[in-house]
Write a protein that holds these residues in place. Structure first.
Motif, PDB file in Angstrom:
ATOM      1  N   GLY B  55       0.643  -2.841   0.365  1.00  0.00           N
ATOM      2  CA  GLY B  55       0.072  -3.531   1.512  1.00  0.00           C
ATOM      3  C   GLY B  55       0.342  -2.766   2.787  1.00  0.00           C
ATOM      4  O   GLY B  55       0.721  -1.590   2.746  1.00  0.00           O
ATOM      5  N   TRP B  56       0.116  -3.448   3.892  1.00  0.00           N
ATOM      6  CA  TRP B  56       0.236  -2.841   5.213  1.00  0.00           C
ATOM      7  C   TRP B  56       1.348  -3.539   5.977  1.00  0.00           C
ATOM      8  O   TRP B  56       1.092  -4.506   6.703  1.00  0.00           O
ATOM      9  CB  TRP B  56      -1.099  -2.980   5.950  1.00  0.00           C
ATOM     10  CG  TRP B  56      -1.208  -2.204   7.209  1.00  0.00           C
ATOM     11  CD1 TRP B  56      -0.205  -1.773   8.011  1.00  0.00           C
ATOM     12  CD2 TRP B  56      -2.433  -1.749   7.829  1.00  0.00           C
ATOM     13  NE1 TRP B  56      -0.708  -1.080   9.082  1.00  0.00           N
ATOM     14  CE2 TRP B  56      -2.062  -1.047   9.008  1.00  0.00           C
ATOM     15  CE3 TRP B  56      -3.774  -1.851   7.503  1.00  0.00           C
ATOM     16  CZ2 TRP B  56      -3.007  -0.470   9.862  1.00  0.00           C
ATOM     17  CZ3 TRP B  56      -4.723  -1.291   8.353  1.00  0.00           C
ATOM     18  CH2 TRP B  56      -4.349  -0.601   9.512  1.00  0.00           C
ATOM     19  N   PRO B  57       2.595  -3.080   5.808  1.00  0.00           N
ATOM     20  CA  PRO B  57       3.701  -3.771   6.489  1.00  0.00           C
ATOM     21  C   PRO B  57       3.549  -3.618   8.001  1.00  0.00           C
ATOM     22  O   PRO B  57       3.147  -2.567   8.480  1.00  0.00           O
ATOM     23  CB  PRO B  57       4.943  -3.036   5.970  1.00  0.00           C
ATOM     24  CG  PRO B  57       4.458  -1.695   5.536  1.00  0.00           C
ATOM     25  CD  PRO B  57       3.045  -1.894   5.056  1.00  0.00           C
ATOM     26  N   GLU B  65       6.619  -9.229   4.221  1.00  0.00           N
ATOM     27  CA  GLU B  65       7.518  -9.998   3.361  1.00  0.00           C
ATOM     28  C   GLU B  65       7.575  -9.413   1.954  1.00  0.00           C
ATOM     29  O   GLU B  65       8.640  -9.334   1.342  1.00  0.00           O
ATOM     30  CB  GLU B  65       7.062 -11.461   3.314  1.00  0.00           C
ATOM     31  CG  GLU B  65       8.013 -12.346   2.506  1.00  0.00           C
ATOM     32  CD  GLU B  65       7.478 -13.773   2.326  1.00  0.00           C
ATOM     33  OE1 GLU B  65       6.619 -14.209   3.120  1.00  0.00           O
ATOM     34  OE2 GLU B  65       7.928 -14.432   1.345  1.00  0.00           O
ATOM     35  N   PHE B  66       6.399  -8.978   1.452  1.00  0.00           N
ATOM     36  CA  PHE B  66       6.355  -8.380   0.116  1.00  0.00           C
ATOM     37  C   PHE B  66       7.306  -7.177   0.030  1.00  0.00           C
ATOM     38  O   PHE B  66       8.103  -7.067  -0.903  1.00  0.00           O
ATOM     39  CB  PHE B  66       4.922  -7.963  -0.225  1.00  0.00           C
ATOM     40  CG  PHE B  66       4.820  -7.068  -1.426  1.00  0.00           C
ATOM     41  CD1 PHE B  66       4.885  -7.590  -2.718  1.00  0.00           C
ATOM     42  CD2 PHE B  66       4.672  -5.694  -1.280  1.00  0.00           C
ATOM     43  CE1 PHE B  66       4.804  -6.758  -3.830  1.00  0.00           C
ATOM     44  CE2 PHE B  66       4.577  -4.857  -2.388  1.00  0.00           C
ATOM     45  CZ  PHE B  66       4.654  -5.393  -3.659  1.00  0.00           C
ATOM     46  N   PHE B  67       7.231  -6.268   1.016  1.00  0.00           N
ATOM     47  CA  PHE B  67       8.092  -5.086   0.966  1.00  0.00           C
ATOM     48  C   PHE B  67       9.565  -5.472   1.104  1.00  0.00           C
ATOM     49  O   PHE B  67      10.430  -4.895   0.452  1.00  0.00           O
ATOM     50  CB  PHE B  67       7.681  -4.065   2.042  1.00  0.00           C
ATOM     51  CG  PHE B  67       6.451  -3.281   1.663  1.00  0.00           C
ATOM     52  CD1 PHE B  67       6.540  -2.226   0.759  1.00  0.00           C
ATOM     53  CD2 PHE B  67       5.207  -3.607   2.163  1.00  0.00           C
ATOM     54  CE1 PHE B  67       5.411  -1.503   0.384  1.00  0.00           C
ATOM     55  CE2 PHE B  67       4.072  -2.897   1.803  1.00  0.00           C
ATOM     56  CZ  PHE B  67       4.165  -1.845   0.906  1.00  0.00           C
ATOM     57  N   ALA B  68       9.829  -6.468   1.950  1.00  0.00           N
ATOM     58  CA  ALA B  68      11.218  -6.891   2.131  1.00  0.00           C
ATOM     59  C   ALA B  68      11.779  -7.445   0.821  1.00  0.00           C
ATOM     60  O   ALA B  68      12.900  -7.113   0.406  1.00  0.00           O
ATOM     61  CB  ALA B  68      11.304  -7.938   3.241  1.00  0.00           C
ATOM     62  N   ARG B  69      10.993  -8.284   0.142  1.00  0.00           N
ATOM     63  CA  ARG B  69      11.476  -8.869  -1.106  1.00  0.00           C
ATOM     64  C   ARG B  69      11.575  -7.825  -2.206  1.00  0.00           C
ATOM     65  O   ARG B  69      12.482  -7.869  -3.054  1.00  0.00           O
ATOM     66  CB  ARG B  69      10.585 -10.035  -1.508  1.00  0.00           C
ATOM     67  CG  ARG B  69      10.813 -11.226  -0.564  1.00  0.00           C
ATOM     68  CD  ARG B  69       9.854 -12.364  -0.776  1.00  0.00           C
ATOM     69  NE  ARG B  69       9.977 -12.992  -2.087  1.00  0.00           N
ATOM     70  CZ  ARG B  69       9.326 -14.113  -2.418  1.00  0.00           C
ATOM     71  NH1 ARG B  69       8.525 -14.728  -1.544  1.00  0.00           N
ATOM     72  NH2 ARG B  69       9.470 -14.628  -3.616  1.00  0.00           N
ATOM     73  N   ALA B  70      10.635  -6.866  -2.211  1.00  0.00           N
ATOM     74  CA  ALA B  70      10.699  -5.776  -3.191  1.00  0.00           C
ATOM     75  C   ALA B  70      11.991  -4.972  -2.973  1.00  0.00           C
ATOM     76  O   ALA B  70      12.724  -4.681  -3.924  1.00  0.00           O
ATOM     77  CB  ALA B  70       9.468  -4.878  -3.061  1.00  0.00           C
ATOM     78  N   ALA B  71      12.265  -4.644  -1.709  1.00  0.00           N
ATOM     79  CA  ALA B  71      13.453  -3.839  -1.403  1.00  0.00           C
ATOM     80  C   ALA B  71      14.737  -4.603  -1.710  1.00  0.00           C
ATOM     81  O   ALA B  71      15.756  -4.011  -2.069  1.00  0.00           O
ATOM     82  CB  ALA B  71      13.428  -3.407   0.073  1.00  0.00           C
ATOM     83  N   ALA B  72      14.662  -5.942  -1.591  1.00  0.00           N
ATOM     84  CA  ALA B  72      15.847  -6.761  -1.849  1.00  0.00           C
ATOM     85  C   ALA B  72      16.119  -6.934  -3.342  1.00  0.00           C
ATOM     86  O   ALA B  72      17.055  -7.636  -3.724  1.00  0.00           O
ATOM     87  CB  ALA B  72      15.677  -8.135  -1.184  1.00  0.00           C
ATOM     88  N   GLY B  73      15.294  -6.315  -4.171  1.00  0.00           N
ATOM     89  CA  GLY B  73      15.591  -6.330  -5.602  1.00  0.00           C
ATOM     90  C   GLY B  73      14.681  -7.214  -6.433  1.00  0.00           C
ATOM     91  O   GLY B  73      14.843  -7.298  -7.653  1.00  0.00           O
ATOM     92  N   SER B 107       9.810  -0.699   5.954  1.00  0.00           N
ATOM     93  CA  SER B 107       9.405  -1.266   4.655  1.00  0.00           C
ATOM     94  C   SER B 107      10.252  -0.707   3.509  1.00  0.00           C
ATOM     95  O   SER B 107      10.293  -1.283   2.432  1.00  0.00           O
ATOM     96  CB  SER B 107       7.934  -0.953   4.370  1.00  0.00           C
ATOM     97  OG  SER B 107       7.790   0.401   3.970  1.00  0.00           O
ATOM     98  N   GLN B 108      10.920   0.430   3.752  1.00  0.00           N
ATOM     99  CA  GLN B 108      11.732   1.123   2.756  1.00  0.00           C
ATOM    100  C   GLN B 108      10.936   1.672   1.577  1.00  0.00           C
ATOM    101  O   GLN B 108      11.512   2.098   0.577  1.00  0.00           O
ATOM    102  CB  GLN B 108      12.884   0.237   2.252  1.00  0.00           C
ATOM    103  CG  GLN B 108      13.817  -0.184   3.382  1.00  0.00           C
ATOM    104  CD  GLN B 108      15.011  -0.962   2.874  1.00  0.00           C
ATOM    105  OE1 GLN B 108      15.675  -0.536   1.928  1.00  0.00           O
ATOM    106  NE2 GLN B 108      15.287  -2.099   3.478  1.00  0.00           N
ATOM    107  N   ALA B 109       9.599   1.648   1.675  1.00  0.00           N
ATOM    108  CA  ALA B 109       8.791   2.249   0.607  1.00  0.00           C
ATOM    109  C   ALA B 109       9.016   3.757   0.628  1.00  0.00           C
ATOM    110  O   ALA B 109       8.990   4.367   1.699  1.00  0.00           O
ATOM    111  CB  ALA B 109       7.321   1.929   0.815  1.00  0.00           C
ATOM    112  N   PRO B 110       9.254   4.383  -0.528  1.00  0.00           N
ATOM    113  CA  PRO B 110       9.548   5.818  -0.554  1.00  0.00           C
ATOM    114  C   PRO B 110       8.332   6.695  -0.240  1.00  0.00           C
ATOM    115  O   PRO B 110       8.492   7.863   0.086  1.00  0.00           O
ATOM    116  CB  PRO B 110      10.038   6.063  -1.978  1.00  0.00           C
ATOM    117  CG  PRO B 110       9.556   4.904  -2.793  1.00  0.00           C
ATOM    118  CD  PRO B 110       9.432   3.753  -1.851  1.00  0.00           C
ATOM    119  N   VAL B 111       7.116   6.110  -0.382  1.00  0.00           N
ATOM    120  CA  VAL B 111       5.899   6.875  -0.108  1.00  0.00           C
ATOM    121  C   VAL B 111       5.085   6.105   0.921  1.00  0.00           C
ATOM    122  O   VAL B 111       5.020   4.875   0.878  1.00  0.00           O
ATOM    123  CB  VAL B 111       5.066   7.094  -1.389  1.00  0.00           C
ATOM    124  CG1 VAL B 111       3.772   7.833  -1.082  1.00  0.00           C
ATOM    125  CG2 VAL B 111       5.876   7.846  -2.446  1.00  0.00           C
TER     126      VAL B 111
END
Lengths: 554, 554
Positions: B55-57, B65-73, B107-111
């Protein structure tokens, strides 16, 4: 007996050939009656296709009847030529003695498309004959049909697979056909397994090797039928076989409307008569209706979503410059651009949509906020305003402080469905409402609960809303929304109902959502009447002149 | 921080990149919740795609929220790498000071995939800046993200139109990105107006001119997105962006499943991990479910009709040699071949279908005749057995003289839907039946008429059929069939109901048709119980061992 298409600038130089009535009818879910088939042919002719393949006379009784009724004068074609489809004579029989071949002649169609095998494996394993007899079957049948004054096209089945496996056998079949008088060799990707670069390569090679006039017929098993057809044309094919909306067996055939859209708009080939290109969208929807298949909303060129913009980013840019965001002007194919109002939409989508309704929301930022919030909340519960512009307009008018135009107040309703011991099923509805200051109770029967409720409400409103007589419920759609995260049974789902209503002035769509299908329908019916009533009031206020003007279709 | 996909034989050498969660979510009708998005990502990862654009954080709160929850495990990816999508810095601002750019880092997304304009007309008219500043925006943003340890891909928006209009500007944007450290230049057909031969030509030219690693992103406005994507790969692109089932704005995007099907089955490119190709069909249907969109039955490779043969001609040939009539073996993509029994089907389709049910009809020509006749008659009234194998099996067993297994006899039922003065809606059903020699009356409420009727019937059968507790109504579909030649109102239509039922042993689908939706549902419910009851009896007769075996899914 006219054998060439009339009326397009390219004349006989390019063939737009439709096989909806034969190959399209193979689609799971389609079952045309003979009157359906006649109606489909009239729509295709009105659009201006060159050839209409009507079916396989002698093999399917409905198709035999179709050709008989067409020949008897029930089908008068202005642009198109009617084509009968059939196979070559059987092995070991003279063409003139084969009843299936005779049925082609008896159909009185001026053009015959013969299907023949061109893949050696099919000749040997499915047809159980040899390459030489297969060639003879083709040549004899073509020659016989030519002797009967017919123009003949050859559908070389499984051509691309056959050409890759054994090119000489495959091309040999084309030689046999053209040598006997066929004038188009149609290369068929019968199993639909090809990709466009290979299609273009093979068409170019075969054109070079034979010099024959080539056609193309693609199935959509790789999702590339449209691309394969267009690539074949770019590589030299001058005859393209399609079906309306890509109907056909398995994944379907090449979609006539996408192929035509690409030929006209992308390759500048005027394959339709003057003015017909703008009929593309209407024709697609009419043929979906005749096939009794819901139109594909996301179909290229003709889908209702084909020019619909949802993203906030695009919607704001479109305000600036629509040309930058559509690959063609939607109006050239008779379609229109839409801005979708959804939870994803920003404020500018709501403003643009308001402007479509003639409402100036730009000066009311608080109203825009309230509409955006209500749309988001409702959509979270399963409502959808994308297809229900009339409900959205009511919501915007309410946010602007306009009083509701609903011509009654509900006290209660009751619907009873009774299946008696005799097996007869009765639906009966009673409504109790207040209208024009009076309490009215009406009971009516219907063939189902919604029909009964609609009838009872209309009966209760007869004296206060005589104009309701003109309002017809023209379409009714039910969608069950599964509870996404619950473990509910199927019948627990939330139901969304869309109701399309029509009067002399236009048509409009409203939406209702509830766990109970009857209440969901009721909500959509009430919105439909409120919309009609409000539109009537505004027309009356704006004077007699505009009173007869159309309500915009929404 | 892993930035390369794991697990496919092609490794980082080829990127299968999914953007269902960003570009797919633009489709009219799709609205993912954050849990939906997490579930979609898990399915895509299980299939083995290399990159999942989430998505587009910073632009959409749900995506942040999606990226935050993904990063939180909450999202653990086995094969795929998570990608954040966003735009370059705004004109005149430093990249590190632009909150949208910061949101990509946060977002902590690696890419990160950055979108940039590459068509001079868009740069000047939509972005209202100049070519030099646009290049600087790209270079600065890429460089900043690289300094933060991110891998960067560049989506060059409107590339093909821009390249045709002004190639130097278009290629200049790629230069800026790659020069600053981006490692894939993705050429986007943003308006979707391209055809495959031109796509292949441009990709080859740009690859030759720049030597950059190229990607492809196609929209489906010409109906060619799949073909365009595959042609780009054939011309040298090694990164392909798709969405599940082609979801996306307007006509949609390139369908992940068709593109993957073509890359693996047609171009022999092992782009998925070992064993995953057979999960294609299941994954497609699961993602349709999560999008809450009915699966496209005619979708290439994965549609339920993709390998369904209807024509009598084909059905007889398939008896001989299935390989000749399918472009690939359906089982390699987890799909299956089906023979459809419809009015068009000949006797051999009915025989084949009977054999699927374990019924030997070949020795009973009169039974075959009777089944063919009944199917034709019923389908003329709106029934459809194509999707209701259990009803068809009941019909065949009845034609073979087997006694009906319905575990009760109906006397009558009544359903009442009442909306009171307080606005509350109540649905109540009463059934009167004979079961196990006793007359039973039961009344239950439900959230709608069908749900109430289902509950009342189950209540009436509690003591005679305790096994019913295991049978769940898992799906319920309603289709309104417009009266084809009549002038009826929308609510007059005939209603077709399909009911899918499930128990521990499997699932089965039954059909009911009637003018009244309640009676149509009743007919389908009764068939569902009769089917379950008959299957139980047969399992009991064949002994305890097979008693626990599955009922085939039909």
């Amino acid at each position: 007996m006219r054998t060439e298409p009339a009326g397009t600038p390219l004349g006989d130089g390019f063939h737009l050939y439709d096989t909806t009535l034969r190959d399209g009818a193979q689609r799971e879910g389609i079952s045309y009656s003979v009157p359906d088939k006649l109606a489909v042919a009239r729509h295709l002719d009105a659009l201006g296709v060159g050839f209409i393949e009507g079916g396989w006379p002698g093999a399917l009784p409905k198709d035999t009847e179709f050709f008989a009724r067409a020949a008897a004068g029930e089908l008068v074609l202005k642009h198109a030529v009617l084509v009968a489809f059939g196979s070559t004579r059987r092995a070991g029989v003279r063409a003139e003695d084969d009843p299936q071949v005779r049925a082609l002649v008896d159909s009185q169609a001026p053009v015959v498309t013969l299907v023949a095998k061109s893949d050696r494996r099919h000749i040997e394993r499915a047809l159980r004959t040899d390459v030489a007899e297969n060639r003879a079957m083709v040549a004899d049948t073509v020659a016989f049909l030519r002797s009967q004054g017919r123009r003949v096209f050859l559908d070389a089945e499984h051509f691309f697979d056959g050409y890759t496996f054994d090119p000489d056998t495959a091309v040999g079949v084309l030689d046999a056909a053209v040598g006997a008088g066929a004038d188009v060799a149609v290369l068929c990707d019968t199993n639909g397994g090809m990709l466009p670069l290979r299609i273009a390569e093979v068409v170019a090679e075969v054109a070079e090797r034979t010099g024959f006039r080539l056609g193309i017929h693609c199935q959509d098993d790789t999702g590339c039928a449209v691309a394969n057809s267009v690539s074949a044309v770019q590589a030299g094919a001058t005859h393209v076989q399609c079906t309306a909306n890509g109907y056909g067996e398995r994944a379907g055939n090449a979609d006539l409307f996408a192929v035509t859209g690409n030929l006209v708009a992308k390759l500048s080939m005027p394959v339709l008569p003057e003015g017909a290109f703008a009929e593309l969208t209407r024709t697609s929807h009419a043929l979906a209706e005749l096939a009794n298949i819901a139109p594909d909303t996301h179909q290229a060129y003709v889908g209702t979503s084909a020019f619909a913009h949802k993203a906030g980013l695009h919607a704001s840019a479109i305000k600036v410059d629509p040309e930058l965001y559509n690959h063609v002007d939607p109006s050239v194919v008779g379609n229109g651009q839409r801005v979708l109002v959804t939870e994803m939409a920003g404020r500018s989508s709501v403003e643009l949509k308001g402007a479509e309704f003639g409402l100036d929301l730009a000066g009311h930022p608080d109203v825009v906020t309230s509409v955006v919030t209500t749309v988001k909340d409702r959509e979270a519960q399963g409502w959808s305003f994308e297809a229900a512009d009339a409900s959205l307009e009511l919501l915007m008018r309410s946010a602007l402080g306009e009083p509701a135009a609903t011509p009654f107040t509900l006290e209660s309703y009751r619907v009873i469905i009774d299946r008696g011991v005799d097996g007869e099923v009765i639906a009966e509805a009673t409504v109790k409402i207040w209208a024009a200051g009076e309490r009215v109770i009406a009971t009516r029967e219907g063939n189902g609960p919604i029909n009964a409720l609609d009838a009872a409400l209309r009966a209760a409103l007869t004296s206060s809303c005589p104009w309701l007589e003109d309002v017809e419920l023209s379409d009714y759609k039910v969608r069950l929304l599964s509870p996404k995260h619950g473990a509910g049974h199927g019948t627990d789902a939330v139901t969304r109902v869309l109701v399309e209503s029509t009067d002399r002035a236009g048509s409009w769509t409203t939406v209702g959502v509830h766990g109970n299908v009857v209440e969901a329908s009721w909500l959509a019916l009430v919105d439909a009447l409120a919309y009609a009533s409000g539109a009537r009031q505004r027309r009356a206020q704006s004077g007699a002149c505009s009173g007869s003007g159309p309500i915009a279709t929404r």
